[in-house]
Design an enzyme around this catalytic site. Structure first.
Site, PDB file in Angstrom:
ATOM      1  CG  ASP A  97      -2.303   0.493   0.940  1.00  0.00           C
ATOM      2  OD1 ASP A  97      -2.411   1.571   0.338  1.00  0.00           O
ATOM      3  OD2 ASP A  97      -3.268  -0.190   1.295  1.00  0.00           O
ATOM      4  CD  GLU A 255      -8.783   4.724  -1.845  1.00  0.00           C
ATOM      5  OE1 GLU A 255      -9.735   4.359  -1.130  1.00  0.00           O
ATOM      6  OE2 GLU A 255      -7.771   5.308  -1.384  1.00  0.00           O
ATOM      7  CG  HIS A 331      -9.030  -1.086   3.914  1.00  0.00           C
ATOM      8  ND1 HIS A 331      -8.818  -1.258   2.563  1.00  0.00           N
ATOM      9  CD2 HIS A 331      -8.629   0.180   4.198  1.00  0.00           C
ATOM     10  CE1 HIS A 331      -8.300  -0.155   2.056  1.00  0.00           C
ATOM     11  NE2 HIS A 331      -8.183   0.738   3.023  1.00  0.00           N
TER      12      HIS A 331
END
Length: 556
Positions: A97, A255, A331
């Protein structure tokens, strides 16, 4: 020529909640190592880890204090190196990430930046003078309150689109960009296989930071709407690709809240000059509250016609131009089976398989969020004290106590349906104490009480379980170019009960029919002329679809 990311299935691991190996109640890197045989059995190709870097955990690791140090509760760099080697030995890949829109306020860059206006780090973040004694503009934070915090030492406000402890980096500063590229190389040189990039479409802010649109009594402007896809985003992503990504054989997924297919085609073109794919939000942002002050907080199911329109739009518009990511949950989302299917005991397994089929038969790279392959559900907490997520807790205080726009019991219903904490409860490995997640006294976070019924050990013992269904779906994708690359055709867009579509490739057609209701329905797509290749019921009547029934037919 397809790239390896197009042929892969990704499994997302939330390290804190996956597996504890040292009895402290917190998941860790060695715990992931222990579970590699399970992941190998499932058949996935790539593991994506949520942040494992040193952090004060204001936002569960998305506030990074040191990008090149492992968070001590997760282990050491030696543990990471061992895990990475084991992942590669198992024929899997690892995606990290990358959180570079913002850092933690504990990061050394920010600690220096806030001291004065003329130190070497002064311009690493976005600082502005007060306007008429208050914030520079009307932007709101994603976690309630203003997106600005005042620092007396500088006599200025700093921007934080998220928590006050997550100051936004100033990407206009070339030194900041070089720092980011350097930390990316640090991990890529270790051998990691790519990055999932957190809110990467926010890194370029609009010139002059103008006020954002402010709807229907909302306390602050919608900063996401004005920041998404800023003027230099293309330039920054191309520079990142040119200086770093193009030098390695990696996959990247950005994202990108509030993005459109047109933007995605630009940022993820198939010529490989920027990113490989993005996470779009159109389908998961459906079903918001009619009251704009409440935003996403609601407890109503998504309208199927709207869900079909959202997913189909991306399938059609990106075909041949860019590549889709496919996901129901992660998440930041509630559990997929509770949100889009049914978590009632009699329908949970059926709807989990139905949702999986509907998504995995589309074009793109599927992402499986930990526990999704077991049909894990929302936890349905009843008290605010049971929540841990900063977004949920702040929203309750703002909307119930401060603005008084919703009653306490109603807000708790909304949290039960939509809170991010629903996906963060520990992984349910077995019916033993603490669900097999830890043999310590207490897990870091509350378990879902249904772990005694829903757990990996039970799933692996049952031939027709959700786990083995996912395993079958993943194998089908690996074996079929039609599933991986075929074009997409939506059938009956206005049908509010059944999601049906076709995939076409080299003279073959796949027909997917999914009943999104608890009713038995009649539908005729001439499916009896095709070969049934997948179904979630063992017995069936060709034109009759039982509750949450799904079928896939092949026409040659």
């Amino acid at each position: 020529m397809p790239k390896w990311f197009q042929d892969s299935v990704v499994y997302q691991i939330y390290p804190r909640s996956f597996q504890d190996s040292n009895s402290d109640g917190i998941g860790d890197l060695n715990g992931i190592s222990q579970r590699l045989p399970y992941l190998k059995k499932l058949g996935v190709d790539v593991l994506w880890l949520n942040p494992i870097y040193k952090s004060p955990d204001v936002d569960n690791g998305y506030d990074i204090a040191d990008y090149e140090t492992i968070q001590p509760v997760y282990g050491t760099m030696s543990d990471f190196n061992k895990l990475l080697a084991q992942i590669h030995e198992n024929g899997l890949k690892l995606v990290m990430d990358l959180v570079v829109n913002h850092t933690s306020d504990q990061h050394k860059w920010f600690q220096e930046s806030k001291k004065s206006r003329d130190n070497p780090y002064a311009d690493y973040y976005i600082w502005r003078d007060p306007v008429d004694g208050h914030e520079p503009n009307n932007w709101g934070s994603a976690f309630s309150g203003p997106a600005w915090t005042y620092v007396p030492e500088r006599g200025q406000y700093y921007l934080h689109l998220f928590a006050t402890g997550q100051p936004d980096l100033n990407w206009e500063n070339p030194q900041v960009r070089q720092e980011v590229y350097s930390l990316m190389r640090f991990w890529l040189d270790k051998g990691v296989d790519g990055f999932r990039m957190d809110v990467i479409n926010f890194i370029s802010k609009p010139v002059g930071l103008p006020d954002a649109p402010q709807e229907g009594g909302s306390a602050y402007g919608d900063s996401f709407a004005i920041v998404s896809g800023g003027p230099r985003l293309d330039e920054f992503l191309r520079e990142m690709n040119r200086k770093v990504l193009s030098k390695y054989d990696v996959m990247t997924v950005g994202e990108m809240p509030d993005s459109t297919p047109e933007e995605a085609i630009n940022y993820t073109n198939l010529d490989g000059t920027e990113l490989n794919m993005i996470f779009q939000f159109q389908h998961v942002n459906l079903g918001g509250n009619p009251d704009p002050r409440l935003g996403k907080w609601n407890d109503q199911p998504v309208k199927l016609s709207e869900l079909k329109e959202a997913l189909s739009r991306w399938q059609v518009e990106l075909d041949g131009k860019a590549w889709n990511s496919l996901y129901w949950g992660n998440h930041d989302q509630p559990r997929a089976v509770s949100r889009f299917g049914s978590d009632q005991p009699e329908y949970r397994e059926l709807s989990a398989k139905m949702l999986a089929t509907t998504l995995h038969m589309m074009q793109g790279t599927p992402y499986v969020y930990e526990g999704e392959e077991l049909g894990m559900t929302n936890v349905h907490f009843k008290e605010l004290s049971e929540y841990e997520d900063i977004e949920s807790i702040n929203a309750y205080h703002q909307l119930v106590e401060k603005e008084r726009v919703v009653a306490p019991e109603q807000m708790l219903e909304y949290l039960s349906f939509m809170s991010r904490d629903n996906s963060r409860t520990p992984m349910q490995w077995s019916a033993e104490k603490n669900a097999g997640f830890t043999d310590g006294a207490k897990p870091w976070y509350g378990l879902n009480p249904n772990y005694r019924q829903i757990n990996a050990e039970n799933e692996l013992k049952q031939e027709g379980s959700v786990f083995y269904y996912y395993q079958k779906l993943i194998k089908m994708r690996h074996d079929s170019e039609l599933i991986r690359y075929g074009s997409y055709e939506l059938l009956d867009p206005d049908d509010e009960e059944v999601f049906a579509y076709k995939r076409h490739y080299k003279g073959q057609t796949l027909l997917v029919i999914s009943n999104f209701t608890a009713d038995t329905l009649e539908r005729d797509y001439e499916q009896d002329q095709g070969e049934l290749v997948l179904a979630n019921y063992s017995e069936r009547q060709e034109r009759s679809f039982k509750p949450y029934e799904t079928r896939v037919y092949l026409f040659k």
